[in-house]
Design an enzyme around this catalytic site. Structure first.
Site, PDB file in Angstrom:
ATOM      1  N   ASN A  18      47.288  38.465  39.891  1.00 48.73           N
ATOM      2  CA  ASN A  18      46.496  39.007  38.801  1.00 48.73           C
ATOM      3  C   ASN A  18      47.094  40.344  38.355  1.00 48.73           C
ATOM      4  OD1 ASN A  18      44.393  40.613  37.462  1.00 48.73           O
ATOM      5  ND2 ASN A  18      43.010  38.933  37.992  1.00 48.73           N
ATOM      6  N   HIS A  20      46.151  42.496  36.001  1.00 42.47           N
ATOM      7  CA  HIS A  20      45.177  43.578  35.815  1.00 42.47           C
ATOM      8  C   HIS A  20      44.856  44.231  37.162  1.00 42.47           C
ATOM      9  CE1 HIS A  20      41.730  45.864  34.376  1.00 42.47           C
ATOM     10  NE2 HIS A  20      41.018  45.334  35.360  1.00 42.47           N
ATOM     11  N   ASP A  79      38.844  40.205  48.275  1.00 41.20           N
ATOM     12  CA  ASP A  79      37.997  39.087  47.884  1.00 41.20           C
ATOM     13  C   ASP A  79      36.684  39.686  47.424  1.00 41.20           C
ATOM     14  OD1 ASP A  79      37.539  36.332  47.477  1.00 41.20           O
ATOM     15  OD2 ASP A  79      36.234  36.289  49.228  1.00 41.20           O
ATOM     16  N   SER A  80      36.197  39.217  46.313  1.00 41.20           N
ATOM     17  CA  SER A  80      34.998  39.826  45.749  1.00 41.20           C
ATOM     18  C   SER A  80      34.115  38.763  45.134  1.00 41.20           C
ATOM     19  CB  SER A  80      35.371  40.874  44.692  1.00 41.20           C
ATOM     20  OG  SER A  80      36.172  40.304  43.675  1.00 41.20           O
ATOM     21  N   PHE A 162      34.175  40.751  32.669  1.00 42.93           N
ATOM     22  CA  PHE A 162      34.398  39.317  32.861  1.00 42.93           C
ATOM     23  C   PHE A 162      33.467  38.837  33.959  1.00 42.93           C
ATOM     24  CE2 PHE A 162      37.209  41.792  35.503  1.00 42.93           C
ATOM     25  CZ  PHE A 162      37.121  41.189  36.747  1.00 42.93           C
ATOM     26  N   ARG A 191      34.777  47.218  43.249  1.00 46.47           N
ATOM     27  CA  ARG A 191      36.203  47.333  43.566  1.00 46.47           C
ATOM     28  C   ARG A 191      36.640  48.797  43.591  1.00 46.47           C
ATOM     29  NH1 ARG A 191      38.182  43.825  40.360  1.00 46.47           N
ATOM     30  NH2 ARG A 191      38.410  42.193  41.907  1.00 46.47           N
TER      31      ARG A 191
END
Length: 386
Positions: A18, A20, A79-80, A162, A191
């Protein structure tokens, strides 16, 4: 307090493709440690990793370990997801594929609203969670967890962000995550909190080349609770400790006493001074408990005293309420109480870090090491005592 190890690696790999997310980690490590971060798109030999853990932490550790075993360099992974109390913690580790197909945000939001349609407002509490795991080549693990509390809205609102952002209403506010600007979200998100905790943990454990940061632990008002104070001091790797009084025990028995500036509070009867001057990190610290200056009603008397002693930073306690603000070119810091909070929901202490560019960072934590949304970065020019 434990000794710091030397950090010997010039780069870290993020176990993600990813872009971003990669930019976020690159900014964090470059800004704090001068370390480059590369993503999985920049390395060879790493395939897809199945995320089959039962917790966010298990998934983050598995991803980081899998890549670290291949590359033999430090690897960080995250991981979220979202946990909803009324759904028993769901969608949890299945957040990205809650509706079946991975990454279908619209379908996931529709399913969440359907599951919550009969849940009243008071029972719609939820939490965004991010677990970060850093695995070193010798197998050492650093795992942290950042959380952002809130509740599930009755309809989506906002166009930024998002995932579940349009449905996640922030605790104590009437806006969803998707209604925040990207800059504001980056400051308060799960995060962001996890990344801050990881950076703090790395500073506690490692010494980085070219890092001139001076880390100062500021505590107050433990009122005889020696175990709490000792656990905080053991966990924090600080260059110096400042205790603002009301320790209510033998001052010479305080942990790390040889590297501590301590003053007497109104509940102390030790032969310790009520005021101290300590100089470190390029600044002049004035330390007092604060009861002699009526700090519970006003800081005016304390401000005058700070001017008299040409202090750059004033550390005080007594009120048991965390406080951090600049007045007249001087920074005033109250770490709160590590055992008996007043005017705030949890016990707190503060960590002050000085750099080489006139910036002072103040970060607050609970005695358990959880990040508290207080403090900030202050531009401070050191005074020259006459």
């Amino acid at each position: 307090m434990v000794s710091k190890q030397k950090w010997t690696w010039d780069k870290i790999v993020l176990a993600s493709r990813n872009e971003h997310k990669l930019r976020e980690f690159q900014a964090l490590f470059k800004r704090n440690f001068g370390i480059d971060v590369r993503g999985l798109n920049d390395v060879d030999g790493v395939g897809n990793i199945v995320e089959d853990g039962k917790t966010f932490e298990e998934n983050a550790v598995k991803k980081a370990k899998s890549v670290a075993n291949i590359l033999n360099i430090p690897v960080v992974a995250d991981d979220s997801g979202l946990t909803v109390d009324a759904l028993g913690g769901a969608p949890g580790v299945y957040s990205a594929r809650y509706a079946g197909e991975h990454g279908d945000d619209a379908a996931n939001n529709r399913k969440l609203l359907h599951e919550m349609e009969r849940v009243v407002a008071e029972e719609r509490t939820a939490t965004f969670v991010c677990a970060l795991a850093l695995i070193l080549p010798d197998g050492e693990e650093i795992v942290v967890r950042g959380e952002c509390p809130g509740r599930i809205a009755f309809r989506p609102r906002g166009t930024n962000g998002f995932g579940y952002d349009p449905l996640f209403e922030l605790e104590g506010r009437s806006v969803t995550m998707a209604e925040l600007s990207p800059q504001e979200k980056d400051q308060i998100s799960h995060r962001a909190k996890a990344m801050q905790l990881l950076a703090d943990e790395l500073r506690r454990r490692f010494e980085f080349e070219g890092d001139e940061t001076v880390r100062i632990l500021i505590v107050s008002d433990n009122h005889g609770e020696e175990k709490v104070l000792s656990s905080v001091i053991r966990r924090e790797v600080a260059d110096h400790v400042i205790h603002c009084g009301d320790f209510c025990t033998d001052a010479d028995a305080l942990p790390n006493r040889e590297r501590m500036t301590v003053v007497r509070g109104n509940c102390d009867f030790e032969a310790v001074k009520e005021e101290e001057i300590w100089e470190g990190g390029g600044y002049r610290f004035f330390v007092t408990h604060g009861h002699r200056y009526g700090i519970k009603s006003s800081l005016t008397s304390l401000l005058y005293r700070a001017e008299e002693v040409a202090a750059d930073i004033v550390c005080f306690g007594h009120s048991h309420t965390p406080y951090c603000s600049a007045h007249g070119g001087c920074l005033f810091v109250n770490p709160g109480s590590v055992v008996q909070p007043r005017g705030y929901t949890v016990p707190t202490y503060a960590v002050l870090e000085t750099g080489d560019e006139g910036g002072v960072d103040i970060t607050y934590y609970t005695p358990g090491g959880e990040l508290v949304p207080l403090g900030g970065t202050y531009s401070l020019k050191a005074k020259k005592p006459e």
